[in-house]
Design an enzyme around this catalytic site. Structure first.
Site, short mmCIF file in Angstrom:
data_model
loop_
_atom_site.label_atom_id
_atom_site.label_comp_id
_atom_site.label_asym_id
_atom_site.label_seq_id
_atom_site.Cartn_x
_atom_site.Cartn_y
_atom_site.Cartn_z
N THR A 75 -107.14 61.92 -62.52
CA THR A 75 -106.03 62.24 -61.35
C THR A 75 -105.08 64.00 -62.37
O THR A 75 -104.95 64.07 -62.89
CB THR A 75 -104.98 61.23 -62.23
OG1 THR A 75 -105.45 59.80 -61.69
CG2 THR A 75 -103.01 61.10 -61.29
N GLY A 122 -110.85 62.80 -67.36
CA GLY A 122 -109.78 63.42 -66.43
C GLY A 122 -109.83 63.06 -64.63
O GLY A 122 -110.18 64.33 -64.64
N ALA A 134 -114.04 50.24 -66.21
CA ALA A 134 -112.99 50.16 -66.31
C ALA A 134 -112.18 49.20 -66.36
O ALA A 134 -111.44 48.35 -66.19
CB ALA A 134 -112.48 51.75 -66.46
N TRP A 165 -101.35 62.16 -66.49
CA TRP A 165 -101.27 60.74 -66.91
C TRP A 165 -102.70 61.04 -67.12
O TRP A 165 -103.05 59.50 -67.73
CB TRP A 165 -100.58 60.30 -65.95
CG TRP A 165 -99.51 59.95 -64.54
CD1 TRP A 165 -99.56 61.27 -63.58
CD2 TRP A 165 -98.35 59.83 -64.95
NE1 TRP A 165 -98.33 60.71 -63.56
CE2 TRP A 165 -97.54 60.25 -64.86
CE3 TRP A 165 -97.91 59.39 -67.07
CZ2 TRP A 165 -96.08 59.96 -64.64
CZ3 TRP A 165 -96.54 59.24 -66.56
CH2 TRP A 165 -96.04 59.90 -66.03
N GLN A 210 -87.05 20.09 -64.88
CA GLN A 210 -87.67 20.60 -64.22
C GLN A 210 -88.34 21.82 -63.59
O GLN A 210 -89.03 22.12 -63.66
CB GLN A 210 -87.54 19.51 -63.90
CG GLN A 210 -87.72 17.73 -63.52
CD GLN A 210 -88.00 17.20 -62.31
OE1 GLN A 210 -87.11 17.28 -61.08
NE2 GLN A 210 -87.56 15.37 -62.19
N ILE A 231 -87.29 32.54 -68.94
CA ILE A 231 -87.51 31.21 -69.48
C ILE A 231 -87.12 31.72 -70.64
O ILE A 231 -85.94 31.03 -71.33
CB ILE A 231 -88.75 30.77 -69.63
CG1 ILE A 231 -89.74 30.09 -68.35
CG2 ILE A 231 -88.61 29.64 -71.23
CD1 ILE A 231 -90.62 29.38 -68.45
N GLU A 288 -105.80 52.86 -62.72
CA GLU A 288 -107.22 52.47 -61.83
C GLU A 288 -107.51 51.76 -59.83
O GLU A 288 -107.93 51.24 -60.74
CB GLU A 288 -107.57 51.32 -63.05
CG GLU A 288 -108.09 51.57 -64.58
CD GLU A 288 -109.19 52.67 -64.55
OE1 GLU A 288 -109.64 52.57 -63.88
OE2 GLU A 288 -108.84 52.88 -65.94
P1 FAD Z 1 -99.71 58.50 -55.60
O1 FAD Z 1 -101.70 58.47 -55.30
O2 FAD Z 1 -98.86 59.65 -55.40
O3 FAD Z 1 -99.64 57.05 -55.04
C1 FAD Z 1 -97.97 56.85 -55.06
C2 FAD Z 1 -97.54 55.15 -53.73
O4 FAD Z 1 -98.43 55.43 -52.89
C3 FAD Z 1 -98.14 53.90 -54.50
O5 FAD Z 1 -98.06 53.35 -54.53
C4 FAD Z 1 -99.93 54.25 -53.67
O6 FAD Z 1 -100.68 52.86 -53.23
C5 FAD Z 1 -99.45 54.33 -52.03
N1 FAD Z 1 -100.50 55.39 -51.51
C6 FAD Z 1 -101.19 56.34 -51.55
N2 FAD Z 1 -102.26 56.35 -50.91
C7 FAD Z 1 -101.70 55.43 -49.97
C8 FAD Z 1 -102.32 55.08 -48.84
N3 FAD Z 1 -103.96 55.41 -48.23
N4 FAD Z 1 -101.90 54.23 -48.02
C9 FAD Z 1 -101.14 53.35 -48.84
N5 FAD Z 1 -100.25 53.73 -49.94
C10 FAD Z 1 -100.44 54.77 -50.77
N6 FAD Z 1 -105.57 58.36 -64.44
C11 FAD Z 1 -106.49 59.01 -64.98
O7 FAD Z 1 -107.50 60.50 -64.30
N7 FAD Z 1 -106.86 59.32 -66.19
C12 FAD Z 1 -106.22 58.50 -67.63
O8 FAD Z 1 -106.37 57.89 -68.29
C13 FAD Z 1 -105.19 58.05 -66.78
N8 FAD Z 1 -103.95 57.08 -67.51
C14 FAD Z 1 -103.47 56.57 -66.80
C15 FAD Z 1 -102.14 56.44 -67.45
C16 FAD Z 1 -101.05 56.21 -67.18
C17 FAD Z 1 -99.62 55.09 -68.45
C18 FAD Z 1 -100.20 55.96 -65.66
C19 FAD Z 1 -99.41 55.70 -65.38
C20 FAD Z 1 -101.08 56.44 -64.85
C21 FAD Z 1 -102.87 57.10 -65.57
N9 FAD Z 1 -103.92 57.51 -64.79
C22 FAD Z 1 -105.03 58.08 -65.13
C23 FAD Z 1 -103.58 57.75 -63.03
C24 FAD Z 1 -103.65 56.29 -62.40
O9 FAD Z 1 -104.65 56.91 -61.94
C25 FAD Z 1 -102.59 57.10 -61.00
O10 FAD Z 1 -101.84 57.58 -61.74
C26 FAD Z 1 -103.13 56.10 -60.64
O11 FAD Z 1 -103.93 56.58 -59.51
C27 FAD Z 1 -102.19 56.81 -58.65
O12 FAD Z 1 -101.42 58.02 -58.48
P2 FAD Z 1 -99.94 58.24 -58.41
O13 FAD Z 1 -99.09 58.50 -59.35
O14 FAD Z 1 -100.42 59.48 -58.46
O15 FAD Z 1 -99.90 58.16 -57.08
#
Ligand code: FAD
Length: 389
Positions: free
Chosen positions: A137, A135, A247, A167, A284, A342, A368
């Site tokens: 995020t 945990g 990971a 998540w 092609q 395809i 990740e």
């Molecule tokens: P945000 O950080 O809010 O980002 C949203 C968008 O803004 C993205 O496009 C991002 O690239 C962009 N962005 C943010 N900051 C910047 C910046 N400084 N410059 C440019 N662009 C930026 N997390 C865990 O801890 N443990 C888990 O086991 C785990 N499993 C997961 C499983 C699934 C199916 C999914 C979908 C997610 C999981 N996650 C887990 C969470 C995942 O690691 C996060 O979703 C990820 O780190 C992105 O965070 P966020 O979704 O809050 O997006």
């Protein structure tokens, strides 16, 4: 007469006998235990028996397989990578289940927990009897975990944890949750038994990606754990980032597994499907798609092998893992989307694996470290300027 994409560049010659044997045994397991059912699990959004599946993965030595001791197999990093490729060739959800167990939860405990906690959790986790999650995020903090709100405070000899994690893969299956929290001493990690009072896991529904994988919200409401649950030495983001690097390394390989399955499926379809009185593989435009997919797949596997050999030599740096994750996931999703074209209309059906892999990779592109964050890590290395802090 067709040639398999692996054969075109002679990829199998890159691997040792032991690496090939591991690939074969993982492939046999997925063919028997997962492949016949995974489209149905994806459609229903649930696995039939995730605990039973984890035990089967453990029996084959796939959980924490590149770690030493505590019942872990102690393989090389490249052998672990090969296993990730074969798992994800079946489904990214299956590879995620194994990655989170081995590279995130087990690695965190193996690397950072007290000896007592290692003995308590790792042998059962390696066997698949106990399940772990990781945990980091939170609902409001994904890419910037430094600003996490989950907090741990001392209360006598114990710690009290409050906050929410979002998540979290394996979250509602887990027996132990590795939780990263702010403390007066900086971010610290805790191995939290999930049956502790105040801990709850709520499965996240309505996902359109990684549907054959359990994802949950974790709620920590006054969760009391003894000091022995806290990772004694590590402070700050160094702790979670060390696990993420492990990971992400597995994803470099895994993504090419998803790509291989989509490519194989598209190749087969192209020689069997006829339009205008001849196989579509004779056109092609179809050949260009297959050739480009094979090029990117081949380059992705070569990169994975290169990074694997670096890791086995103890020389792999985090930015090199970013390079591999960024390239291989981005190219894998592109390969799946091209494969989908395809297959025409059949490309959107779960009768074929392509749309499932393409949809799964949407999650892999984000978790990740998002594609954007890995791009900025490379940009920082190339220019000496941080664009994201
Ligand atoms: P945000 O950080 O809010 O980002 C949203 C968008 O803004 C993205 O496009 C991002 O690239 C962009 N962005 C943010 N900051 C910047 C910046 N400084 N410059 C440019 N662009 C930026 N997390 C865990 O801890 N443990 C888990 O086991 C785990 N499993 C997961 C499983 C699934 C199916 C999914 C979908 C997610 C999981 N996650 C887990 C969470 C995942 O690691 C996060 O979703 C990820 O780190 C992105 O965070 P966020 O979704 O809050 O997006």
């Amino acid at each position: 007469m067709t040639t398999h994409p692996d054969e075109l560049a002679g990829l199998s010659g890159l691997f040792t006998d032991q690496e090939r044997a591991i690939a074969d045994s993982v492939r046999a397991l997925t063919a028997r235990e997962v492949e016949p059912y995974v489209a149905d699990w994806f459609e229903r959004g649930e696995l039939d028996d995730p605990r039973g599946l984890m035990r089967k993965l453990g029996a084959l030595g796939l959980l924490g397989m590149h770690l030493d001791g505590y019942g872990c197999a102690g393989t090389t990093a490249t052998e672990y990578g090969v296993a990730c490729l074969e798992l994800e060739a079946c489904d990214s959800g299956l590879r995620s289940m194994v990655s989170v167990q081995g590279s995130l939860a087990m690695y965190a405990i193996w690397k950072w927990a007290s000896e007592e906690e290692k003995q308590r959790w790792l042998p059962g986790m390696a066997a698949g009897e106990l399940i772990g999650c990781f945990g980091l995020t939170e609902p409001d903090h994904g890419s910037d975990p430094a600003n996490m709100r989950t907090r741990a405070r001392r209360d006598g000899a114990d710690w009290i944890l409050d906050g929410r994690k979002m998540w979290i893969t394996n979250g509602s299956l887990a027996d132990v949750a590795v939780i990263w929290a702010q403390t007066d001493e900086g971010v610290r990690g805790f191995a939290v038994p999930t049956d502790t009072v105040g801990f709850a896991a709520n499965t996240i529904e309505h996902k359109m990606s990684l549907r054959a994988s359990v994802t949950a919200e974790l709620v920590l409401d006054g969760v009391r754990v003894p000091d022995s649950s806290a990772f004694p030495e590590v402070r700050g983001l160094r702790g979670p980032l060390s696990c993420l690097s492990e990971a992400r390394y597995g994803i470099v390989w895994g993504a090419m597994g998803a790509a291989r399955t989509a490519l194989e499926c598209a190749q087969r379809y192209a020689v069997e499907r006829e339009q205008f009185g001849r196989p579509i593989g004779g056109f092609q435009l179809t050949q260009q798609k297959l050739a480009d997919m094979t090029l990117e797949y081949t380059k992705g596997v070569l990169l994975a092998v290169h990074l694997g050999r670096l890791k086995d030599a103890g020389a792999l740096r985090p930015e090199q893992v970013s390079l591999g994750k960024l390239n291989n996931v981005r190219e894998a999703i592109d390969i799946c989307r091209t494969a989908r074209t395809i297959l025409g209309a059949n490309g959107i059906s779960l009768e074929y694996p392509v749309i499932r892999h393409a949809n799964n990779l949407e999650s892999v592109l984000t978790y990740e470290g998002t594609v954007e964050m890995h791009t900025l890590i490379l940009g920082q290395k190339l220019t000496g300027q941080s664009a994201f802090q």
